[in-house]
Design a protein around this motif. Structure first.
Motif, PDB file in Angstrom:
ATOM      1  N   GLU A   1     -23.850 -21.335 -40.331  1.00  0.00           N
ATOM      2  CA  GLU A   1     -24.453 -22.614 -40.171  1.00  0.00           C
ATOM      3  C   GLU A   1     -24.588 -23.163 -39.062  1.00  0.00           C
ATOM      4  OE1 GLU A   1     -22.300 -25.200 -43.089  1.00  0.00           O
ATOM      5  OE2 GLU A   1     -22.650 -23.957 -44.633  1.00  0.00           O
ATOM      6  N   SER A   2     -23.638 -22.972 -38.036  1.00  0.00           N
ATOM      7  CA  SER A   2     -23.563 -23.359 -36.770  1.00  0.00           C
ATOM      8  C   SER A   2     -24.691 -22.819 -35.775  1.00  0.00           C
ATOM      9  CB  SER A   2     -22.273 -23.279 -36.154  1.00  0.00           C
ATOM     10  OG  SER A   2     -21.866 -21.849 -36.201  1.00  0.00           O
ATOM     11  N   LEU A   3     -25.043 -21.740 -35.916  1.00  0.00           N
ATOM     12  CA  LEU A   3     -26.160 -21.201 -35.175  1.00  0.00           C
ATOM     13  C   LEU A   3     -27.299 -21.681 -35.029  1.00  0.00           C
ATOM     14  CD1 LEU A   3     -26.181 -18.503 -33.304  1.00  0.00           C
ATOM     15  CD2 LEU A   3     -27.324 -17.423 -35.219  1.00  0.00           C
ATOM     16  N   PRO A   4     -28.212 -22.084 -35.969  1.00  0.00           N
ATOM     17  CA  PRO A   4     -29.362 -22.707 -35.652  1.00  0.00           C
ATOM     18  C   PRO A   4     -29.346 -24.153 -34.578  1.00  0.00           C
ATOM     19  CG  PRO A   4     -29.304 -22.094 -37.961  1.00  0.00           C
ATOM     20  CD  PRO A   4     -27.942 -21.825 -37.368  1.00  0.00           C
ATOM     21  N   PRO A   5     -28.375 -24.831 -34.936  1.00  0.00           N
ATOM     22  CA  PRO A   5     -28.345 -26.068 -34.117  1.00  0.00           C
ATOM     23  C   PRO A   5     -27.915 -25.530 -32.623  1.00  0.00           C
ATOM     24  CG  PRO A   5     -26.586 -26.090 -35.843  1.00  0.00           C
ATOM     25  CD  PRO A   5     -27.731 -25.045 -36.211  1.00  0.00           C
ATOM     26  N   ALA A   6     -27.221 -24.639 -32.449  1.00  0.00           N
ATOM     27  CA  ALA A   6     -26.585 -24.172 -31.232  1.00  0.00           C
ATOM     28  C   ALA A   6     -27.559 -23.421 -30.559  1.00  0.00           C
ATOM     29  CB  ALA A   6     -25.517 -23.093 -31.371  1.00  0.00           C
ATOM     30  N   LEU A   7     -28.655 -22.846 -31.259  1.00  0.00           N
ATOM     31  CA  LEU A   7     -29.748 -22.437 -30.567  1.00  0.00           C
ATOM     32  C   LEU A   7     -30.710 -23.434 -29.994  1.00  0.00           C
ATOM     33  CD1 LEU A   7     -30.424 -18.973 -32.748  1.00  0.00           C
ATOM     34  CD2 LEU A   7     -29.848 -18.989 -30.265  1.00  0.00           C
ATOM     35  N   ALA A   8     -31.035 -24.333 -30.886  1.00  0.00           N
ATOM     36  CA  ALA A   8     -31.910 -25.347 -30.609  1.00  0.00           C
ATOM     37  C   ALA A   8     -31.618 -26.003 -29.474  1.00  0.00           C
ATOM     38  CB  ALA A   8     -32.055 -26.118 -31.889  1.00  0.00           C
ATOM     39  N   SER A   9     -30.184 -26.325 -29.318  1.00  0.00           N
ATOM     40  CA  SER A   9     -29.627 -26.999 -28.210  1.00  0.00           C
ATOM     41  C   SER A   9     -30.027 -26.596 -26.906  1.00  0.00           C
ATOM     42  CB  SER A   9     -28.064 -27.255 -28.139  1.00  0.00           C
ATOM     43  OG  SER A   9     -27.583 -26.195 -28.041  1.00  0.00           O
ATOM     44  N   LEU A  10     -30.281 -24.978 -26.920  1.00  0.00           N
ATOM     45  CA  LEU A  10     -30.449 -24.286 -25.523  1.00  0.00           C
ATOM     46  C   LEU A  10     -32.047 -24.511 -24.905  1.00  0.00           C
ATOM     47  CD1 LEU A  10     -28.975 -21.083 -26.544  1.00  0.00           C
ATOM     48  CD2 LEU A  10     -28.056 -22.858 -25.321  1.00  0.00           C
ATOM     49  N   ALA A  11     -32.852 -25.257 -25.876  1.00  0.00           N
ATOM     50  CA  ALA A  11     -34.070 -25.408 -25.096  1.00  0.00           C
ATOM     51  C   ALA A  11     -34.171 -26.264 -24.062  1.00  0.00           C
ATOM     52  CB  ALA A  11     -35.000 -26.085 -26.164  1.00  0.00           C
ATOM     53  N   GLY A  12     -33.367 -27.518 -24.001  1.00  0.00           N
ATOM     54  CA  GLY A  12     -33.319 -28.119 -22.744  1.00  0.00           C
ATOM     55  C   GLY A  12     -32.653 -27.499 -21.591  1.00  0.00           C
ATOM     56  N   LEU A  13     -31.609 -26.562 -21.686  1.00  0.00           N
ATOM     57  CA  LEU A  13     -31.033 -26.086 -20.600  1.00  0.00           C
ATOM     58  C   LEU A  13     -32.006 -24.872 -20.067  1.00  0.00           C
ATOM     59  CD1 LEU A  13     -27.518 -25.055 -22.227  1.00  0.00           C
ATOM     60  CD2 LEU A  13     -28.017 -26.603 -20.248  1.00  0.00           C
ATOM     61  N   GLY A  14     -32.967 -24.383 -20.985  1.00  0.00           N
ATOM     62  CA  GLY A  14     -33.930 -23.242 -20.414  1.00  0.00           C
ATOM     63  C   GLY A  14     -35.019 -23.975 -19.900  1.00  0.00           C
ATOM     64  N   GLY A  15     -35.198 -25.124 -19.305  1.00  0.00           N
ATOM     65  CA  GLY A  15     -36.243 -25.790 -18.652  1.00  0.00           C
ATOM     66  C   GLY A  15     -37.566 -25.918 -19.733  1.00  0.00           C
ATOM     67  N   GLY A  16     -37.023 -26.268 -21.008  1.00  0.00           N
ATOM     68  CA  GLY A  16     -38.273 -26.321 -22.107  1.00  0.00           C
ATOM     69  C   GLY A  16     -38.949 -25.110 -22.618  1.00  0.00           C
ATOM     70  N   LYS A  17     -38.593 -23.949 -22.245  1.00  0.00           N
ATOM     71  CA  LYS A  17     -38.998 -22.642 -22.721  1.00  0.00           C
ATOM     72  C   LYS A  17     -38.756 -22.593 -24.331  1.00  0.00           C
ATOM     73  CE  LYS A  17     -38.594 -19.522 -18.820  1.00  0.00           C
ATOM     74  NZ  LYS A  17     -38.351 -20.727 -17.913  1.00  0.00           N
ATOM     75  N   GLN A  18     -39.660 -21.969 -25.064  1.00  0.00           N
ATOM     76  CA  GLN A  18     -39.573 -21.907 -26.586  1.00  0.00           C
ATOM     77  C   GLN A  18     -38.540 -20.832 -26.754  1.00  0.00           C
ATOM     78  OE1 GLN A  18     -41.602 -23.025 -29.262  1.00  0.00           O
ATOM     79  NE2 GLN A  18     -39.605 -21.885 -30.048  1.00  0.00           N
ATOM     80  N   ILE A  19     -37.654 -21.390 -27.483  1.00  0.00           N
ATOM     81  CA  ILE A  19     -36.515 -20.529 -27.925  1.00  0.00           C
ATOM     82  C   ILE A  19     -36.934 -19.498 -28.910  1.00  0.00           C
ATOM     83  CG2 ILE A  19     -33.975 -20.086 -28.701  1.00  0.00           C
ATOM     84  CD1 ILE A  19     -34.484 -21.207 -25.731  1.00  0.00           C
ATOM     85  N   VAL A  20     -36.789 -18.368 -29.009  1.00  0.00           N
ATOM     86  CA  VAL A  20     -36.862 -17.302 -30.197  1.00  0.00           C
ATOM     87  C   VAL A  20     -35.735 -16.515 -30.466  1.00  0.00           C
ATOM     88  CG1 VAL A  20     -38.485 -15.306 -30.727  1.00  0.00           C
ATOM     89  CG2 VAL A  20     -39.286 -16.871 -29.138  1.00  0.00           C
ATOM     90  N   ALA A  21     -35.220 -16.607 -31.729  1.00  0.00           N
ATOM     91  CA  ALA A  21     -34.119 -16.066 -32.075  1.00  0.00           C
ATOM     92  C   ALA A  21     -34.586 -14.715 -32.719  1.00  0.00           C
ATOM     93  CB  ALA A  21     -33.403 -16.808 -33.398  1.00  0.00           C
ATOM     94  N   ALA A  22     -34.065 -13.677 -31.759  1.00  0.00           N
ATOM     95  CA  ALA A  22     -34.309 -12.195 -32.014  1.00  0.00           C
ATOM     96  C   ALA A  22     -33.271 -11.568 -32.909  1.00  0.00           C
ATOM     97  CB  ALA A  22     -34.404 -11.426 -30.845  1.00  0.00           C
ATOM     98  N   ILE A  23     -33.705 -11.569 -34.345  1.00  0.00           N
ATOM     99  CA  ILE A  23     -32.625 -11.167 -35.379  1.00  0.00           C
ATOM    100  C   ILE A  23     -32.876  -9.616 -35.689  1.00  0.00           C
ATOM    101  CG2 ILE A  23     -32.000 -11.241 -37.852  1.00  0.00           C
ATOM    102  CD1 ILE A  23     -32.999 -14.001 -37.650  1.00  0.00           C
ATOM    103  N   PRO A  24     -31.765  -8.700 -35.686  1.00  0.00           N
ATOM    104  CA  PRO A  24     -32.156  -7.348 -36.137  1.00  0.00           C
ATOM    105  C   PRO A  24     -32.817  -6.950 -37.218  1.00  0.00           C
ATOM    106  CG  PRO A  24     -30.139  -7.594 -35.245  1.00  0.00           C
ATOM    107  CD  PRO A  24     -30.388  -8.940 -35.482  1.00  0.00           C
ATOM    108  N   ASP A  25     -34.078  -6.235 -37.491  1.00  0.00           N
ATOM    109  CA  ASP A  25     -34.634  -6.029 -38.439  1.00  0.00           C
ATOM    110  C   ASP A  25     -33.774  -5.683 -39.670  1.00  0.00           C
ATOM    111  OD1 ASP A  25     -37.271  -6.035 -39.831  1.00  0.00           O
ATOM    112  OD2 ASP A  25     -36.627  -3.839 -40.126  1.00  0.00           O
TER     113      ASP A  25
END
Length: 382
Positions: free
Chosen positions: A234-258
């Motif tokens: 449950e904690s992973l999606p908001p943690a990833l979303a919070s990284l957009a600001g750190l990344g200079g506004g880049k689109q964050i893409v979560a790469a999940i093993p198929d």
């Protein structure tokens, strides 16, 4: 709940230190037995985590020793990285129940052992450990990774992602370099393969530092890898979303093993939470047929990006059957609004073949080696 939490030195001969990120460990005195840990409020120590079973594990006295027993939990009990049913505890043991980490500590002389911490801090080994002493190597690897986490000493490599049609950089994928020196050998591989909160902490720190560093790089995409054991947290999606600001506004893409993509409710919910927070999703290392992608799409689990396994791209320019297979995959992806990423492109002819099939994005040696930025990043001066 009957837990007695004491600050300071305490008087109990044995206790647990619960590891809490960014805070001092929480001391849990083992002042009676059996001592039960779990999600139920009737446990001696209640753990508020959906991954912890109602009655997860129990510590019992066995003469002068203490043992920990797994109570048929769903997600298991681990001691020093190994899943156990029952285990005799020694001072310094690292205990993990589901996604919560503890260190076992004792003042009793018969419970002490030469843990890695004691060896490193208080006394040298009289003889070096044998090369096949897997337990020693694994404990040393665990302690070393914890030191890396404490000092944020995690290194990243950034693989460029190119637009084949425009022949320009569109972003990067962050890849964690092996955190420990090669001298750790198989112990490092074993540690990183375990379902262990230590690895989750390492992955989270790596992604956070990657976002900070990616702000200095070009492109608009930042692909961040997700471990199979993190899928559903449950904690992973908001943690990833919070990284957009750190990344200079880049689109964050979560790469999940198929291989972690499954048509069951918890994955649907997890996929939905990612999308609801504005995150894009890529399925990584896809090596299946178009039918597999069609099944995922029909189940409402279509990704935004599909990263092909390098083996599917290698030699594509020389294989008619491979081009036919990938042409079908590209047509299906286009119809479903899925962007394909060809991984492992080694030559201009492979890149041209991918572009001719309708692939827009690609990675590989042909587009340049992975970049490693200087560490630590210098603080800006004002």
């Amino acid at each position: 709940m009957r837990t007695n939490l004491l600050s300071g030195t305490g008087t109990c001969l044995a206790w647990l230190d619960r590891e809490i990120a960014g805070k001092e460990p929480e001391r849990i005195d083992l002042d009676h037995f059996p001592f039960t840990l779990g999600r139920n409020e009737t446990c001696d120590y209640q753990v508020h985590s959906s991954r912890v079973s109602r009655q997860h594990a129990q510590i019992v006295r066995d003469g002068r020793r203490l043992r920990i027993r797994d109570l048929n939990s769903t997600n298991g009990t681990f001691v020093n990285g190994q899943r156990i049913e029952e285990h005799v505890l020694s001072d310094g043991d690292l205990i993990v129940i589901a996604d919560v980490q503890f260190s076992f500590r004792t003042d009793a002389e018969d419970g002490l052992r030469k843990t890695v911490t004691q060896v490193m801090v208080t006394q040298p080994l009289s003889e070096p450990p044998q090369a096949d002493d897997t337990a020693f190597d694994l404990i040393l690897a665990v302690r070393s990774v914890r030191e890396l986490l404490l000092h944020r000493a995690v290194r990243q490599q950034f693989l460029p992602v190119y637009d084949l049609a425009e022949n320009q950089l569109v972003g990067y994928e962050a890849v964690l370099k092996p955190p420990l020196p090669a001298t750790f050998g198989s112990a490092q591989e074993v540690l990183l393969s375990l379902e262990c909160p230590l690895n989750e902490h390492l992955a989270h720190l790596a992604r956070m530092l990657a976002a900070e560093q990616a702000a200095r790089l070009g492109g608009t995409l930042l692909l961040l890898r997700v471990m199979p054991t993190e899928v559903g947290l449950e904690s992973l999606p908001p943690a990833l979303a919070s990284l957009a600001g750190l990344g200079g506004g880049k689109q964050i893409v979560a790469a999940i093993p198929d291989r972690a993509v499954v048509d069951i409710p918890y994955f649907h919910e997890f996929r939905g939470r990612l999308g609801g927070l504005g995150l894009k999703v890529a399925y990584d290392d896809f090596a299946s047929s178009p039918h597999q992608l069609e099944s995922q799409a029909a189940a409402g689990l279509a990704p935004d990006y599909l990263k092909l396994a390098p083996a599917m791209v290698r030699g594509l320019d020389k294989s008619t059957s491979r081009r036919q297979q990938l042409a079908q995959l590209a047509a299906l992806a286009s119809a479903r609004g899925i962007e394909l990423i060809a991984c492992g492109v080694h030559s201009e002819s492979e890149g041209r073949a991918c572009r001719d099939l309708g692939f827009r994005l690609a990675q590989g040696d042909y587009f340049g080696p992975a970049q490693t930025l200087a560490w630590p990043v210098e603080e800006p001066s004002y």
